[in-house]
Design an enzyme around this catalytic site. Structure first.
Site, PDB file in Angstrom:
ATOM      1  N   THR A 402       0.876  -1.149   0.000  1.00 11.36           N
ATOM      2  CA  THR A 402       0.000   0.000   0.000  1.00 11.36           C
ATOM      3  C   THR A 402       0.924   1.212   0.000  1.00 11.36           C
ATOM      4  O   THR A 402       2.133   1.062   0.058  1.00 11.36           O
ATOM      5  CB  THR A 402      -0.886  -0.068   1.261  1.00 11.36           C
ATOM      6  OG1 THR A 402      -1.605  -1.297   1.219  1.00 11.36           O
ATOM      7  CG2 THR A 402      -1.857   1.068   1.387  1.00 11.36           C
ATOM      8  N   THR A 420      -4.027   2.024  -2.178  1.00 10.82           N
ATOM      9  CA  THR A 420      -3.409   0.722  -2.397  1.00 10.82           C
ATOM     10  C   THR A 420      -3.911   0.018  -3.653  1.00 10.82           C
ATOM     11  O   THR A 420      -5.003   0.284  -4.144  1.00 10.82           O
ATOM     12  CB  THR A 420      -3.676  -0.196  -1.183  1.00 10.82           C
ATOM     13  OG1 THR A 420      -2.981  -1.428  -1.337  1.00 10.82           O
ATOM     14  CG2 THR A 420      -5.157  -0.465  -1.016  1.00 10.82           C
ATOM     15  N   ASN A 422      -3.283  -3.331  -3.130  1.00  7.72           N
ATOM     16  CA  ASN A 422      -3.213  -4.500  -2.249  1.00  7.72           C
ATOM     17  C   ASN A 422      -1.819  -5.110  -2.326  1.00  7.72           C
ATOM     18  O   ASN A 422      -0.910  -4.613  -1.695  1.00  7.72           O
ATOM     19  CB  ASN A 422      -4.307  -5.524  -2.525  1.00  7.72           C
ATOM     20  CG  ASN A 422      -4.475  -6.486  -1.361  1.00  7.72           C
ATOM     21  OD1 ASN A 422      -4.189  -6.127  -0.219  1.00  7.72           O
ATOM     22  ND2 ASN A 422      -4.933  -7.691  -1.627  1.00  7.72           N
ATOM     23  N   ASP A 444      -8.791  -9.273  -0.055  1.00 10.37           N
ATOM     24  CA  ASP A 444      -9.052  -8.730   1.274  1.00 10.37           C
ATOM     25  C   ASP A 444     -10.409  -9.153   1.820  1.00 10.37           C
ATOM     26  O   ASP A 444     -10.710  -8.903   2.991  1.00 10.37           O
ATOM     27  CB  ASP A 444      -8.948  -7.201   1.255  1.00 10.37           C
ATOM     28  CG  ASP A 444      -7.538  -6.732   1.555  1.00 10.37           C
ATOM     29  OD1 ASP A 444      -6.677  -7.578   1.849  1.00 10.37           O
ATOM     30  OD2 ASP A 444      -7.284  -5.516   1.498  1.00 10.37           O
ATOM     31  N   SER A 473     -10.355  -3.580   5.335  1.00  7.60           N
ATOM     32  CA  SER A 473      -8.993  -3.085   5.139  1.00  7.60           C
ATOM     33  C   SER A 473      -8.330  -2.844   6.484  1.00  7.60           C
ATOM     34  O   SER A 473      -8.999  -2.609   7.490  1.00  7.60           O
ATOM     35  CB  SER A 473      -9.018  -1.767   4.352  1.00  7.60           C
ATOM     36  OG  SER A 473      -7.750  -1.151   4.350  1.00  7.60           O
ATOM     37  N   GLY A 494       1.543  -1.634   4.555  1.00  4.15           N
ATOM     38  CA  GLY A 494       2.041  -2.768   5.313  1.00  4.15           C
ATOM     39  C   GLY A 494       1.036  -3.867   5.573  1.00  4.15           C
ATOM     40  O   GLY A 494       1.263  -4.722   6.419  1.00  4.15           O
ATOM     41  N   GLY A 495      -0.114  -3.855   4.880  1.00  8.14           N
ATOM     42  CA  GLY A 495      -1.080  -4.929   5.069  1.00  8.14           C
ATOM     43  C   GLY A 495      -1.529  -5.018   6.512  1.00  8.14           C
ATOM     44  O   GLY A 495      -1.864  -4.024   7.151  1.00  8.14           O
TER      45      GLY A 495
END
Length: 591
Positions: A402, A420, A422, A444, A473, A494-495
């Protein structure tokens, strides 16, 4: 042009400085605290500041502010610039969230998250036996959600912009004609070469042909990109030209839409013209809460970030983290136990509020949070995640690549925006003839309740796939105030680590008095309930802290660096200081 003093120090430098020597105070008999790294001084400015993931995007955003544009204008310009210079995450084929605070104290949140196409279904990524089909939700055309970025920027500009739209898209269009690659971006493109070749059989500008042939077919020989190489994305320049002239229509209708739909047909994707026409960004009411003397303004669902960050801060408020010491075993234990509980709640309760009730008020209730932390003490043992379910009594329910940017203008307007595709370069599908990458945001969603996504995050039925639904998210764009004045603007990619990275940046500044540059450069830790271990960057823990945490039952998992935090702090004297994460090409600049 930005000065070289705006460029952050490298990752190796800050890790080398993260020595366990000269450790600060800790309440334990054995001092387990670490010393925050010594870094370059933060970038300081008297009037305005932009911190983004790429020096060109920062330069473009700052130029907009210098020309009299406001923070919302700069947001539009930076978003489109990142779509050109940071293809790993910057985008027009993805989505994101904006949290803003006006100079007059007004606040707002804009949700331009992608949505599931109308043809999507709950079990679309399962085989006949009900098992998740590997890679189906992460690569290729069926992984793509309906993009929201262009509609989001148009909506933001229509409501809050000052300069003409055309002026804000122009710098990105110009950049698409000639972009000089950084070493990190060259390495990233090279790492995806095989995926680009497989998913784009007619070639793409993100592959570098060996020689000067215009034939980019299956027989083309490719050679690696190198730092300093010029990337010319003429198809993207044409797309940006249409968006520049026509606004939202230039993306969701006409030539660009036709090319996107042709790409969907080629790869058996699901997006239709009806999906593009139906897409709408949504204004949402920001979450607001307190931590000590500070007010937090965050993103509500379908972002889990705002809820989770408020939960974490309120769970930790009773403890004197500063006294315990930075990254001491006691402090890390407390933070980990809070994270364990918050991520269990996330997996159970959070999803798109337009498709079911999300119990935000109950999750943020002080009595509930106190009960969740009952029995947790600085000297306590780890709680096995297998025994840690989501809290009882409540109604029952991401990407490393992202990108984030933080902006404050001369009037005091502040924007925190996380956006993002993803995964790295999203679905790896480039729209032929249009030059932009498509997201893989469908991953996601919870492809199957209880089965982790590409980041190991567990999801439940509240985040199940439904047509038109926004996927959950971890993005956590955040603004904080103190005594009615702006204090922090922060966020990161950073997910699943986004939430914990923002938490640590906030604690680093507010509890440990680190400068913005120290706060974003400091080695990080992360726990997300499952898998049951603490991810540890090099230099984050002293040997004594590692030993003590393991004695208490915590499993430690060494991991390469993650996240790219971009932070702006407003000092009591009104000066702005920027911290740009050295893990990337992030750059802070101001005037």
């Amino acid at each position: 042009m930005y000065s070289s003093r705006f460029i952050c120090i490298g990752l190796a430098a800050f890790l080398a400085c993260a020595s366990p020597a000269n450790q600060p105070h800790s309440s334990s008999k054995t001092n387990t605290a670490a010393t925050p790294p010594i870094t370059a001084a933060p970038v300081a400015a008297a009037h305005a500041m932009v911190v983004s993931a790429h020096p060109e995007a920062t330069r473009i955003g700052l130029d907009v502010l210098r020309r009299g544009g406001n923070a919302y204008d700069a947001t539009v310009a930076v978003q489109f610039a990142l779509a050109v210079c940071l293809p790993v995450a910057g985008n027009i084929g993805g989505g994101g969230f904006v949290v803003y605070r006006g100079a007059d104290g007004s606040v707002g949140a804009l949700d331009f998250r992608e949505t599931a196409p109308a043809a999507a279904s709950r079990d679309m990524y399962l085989d006949a036996q009900g098992n998740v089909v590997p890679n189906l939700s992460t690569t290729g055309h069926r992984a793509v959600g309906v993009p929201g970025s262009v509609a989001g920027m148009w909506e933001l500009h229509q409501k809050l912009g000052k300069l003409p739209w055309q002026e804000l898209v122009e710098p990105a269009r110009n950049l698409a004609f000639e972009l000089r690659l950084t070493a990190k971006e060259a390495e990233g493109l090279n790492g995806q070469r095989e995926a680009f070749k497989r998913l784009n059989p007619d070639g793409t500008v993100y592959l570098r042909p060996d020689g000067h042939s215009d034939d980019l077919g299956a027989g083309t020989a490719w050679r690696p990109w190198q730092a300093g190489d010029v990337l010319r994305n003429l198809p993207l320049a044409r797309t940006l030209d249409l968006i520049q002239k026509q606004g939202r229509v230039g993306f969701y209708q006409g030539r660009t839409a036709e090319l996107l739909l042709a790409e969907m047909r080629r790869g058996h994707g699901l997006i239709t013209q009806q999906d593009l026409d139906a897409y709408q960004p949504k204004w949402r009411t920001p979450l607001r809460g307190r931590y000590r003397q500070y007010e937090i303004i965050g993103m509500p669902p379908p972002s889990s970030g705002g809820v989770a960050l408020l939960q974490l801060l309120q769970m930790l408020e009773p403890y004197d983290l500063r006294k315990l010491g930075w990254h001491s075993a006691e402090a890390v234990h407390l933070i980990t136990e809070a994270q364990r509980r918050v991520y269990a709640d996330r997996a159970t309760y959070l999803g798109d509020p337009d498709f079911g009730r999300v119990p935000v008020n109950e999750l943020l209730d002080a009595a509930y949070l106190k009960q969740r932390m009952q029995g947790v003490t600085p000297a306590g043992m780890a709680t096995p995640s297998a025994q840690m379910q989501a809290g009882a009594g409540l109604p029952g329910y991401e990407s490393d690549q992202t990108t984030h940017y933080s902006i404050v203008d001369a009037q005091g307007n502040a924007v925190s925006c996380t956006t993002t595709l993803n995964g790295s370069y999203g679905s790896k599908v480039v729209v032929a003839g249009a030059g932009f990458l498509l997201n893989n945001e469908m991953d996601d969603f919870s492809a199957k309740a209880g089965v982790p996504n590409m980041y190991g995050v567990i999801g439940g039925t509240a985040n199940a796939i439904r047509p038109g639904k926004r996927m959950l998210s971890s993005m956590t764009p955040t603004i904080m105030t103190e005594k009615g004045q702006l204090r922090l603007v922060v966020g990161t990619p950073g997910g699943s680590t986004i939430i914990t990275s923002v938490l640590q940046a906030v604690l680093n500044v507010l509890d440990y008095s680190l400068s913005p540059q120290q706060a974003v450069a400091a080695p990080r830790l992360h726990h997300q309930w499952l898998p049951d271990h603490i991810d540890v960057e090099a230099g984050a823990l002293t040997p004594a802290a590692e030993t003590e945490l393991q004695r208490r039952g915590h499993r430690l998992n060494p991991r390469s660096p993650w996240g790219r935090i971009d932070l702006i702090e407003r000092r009591p004297n009104g000066q702005l200081e920027g911290g740009a994460d050295p893990r990337g090409d992030d750059t802070a600049a101001g005037y």
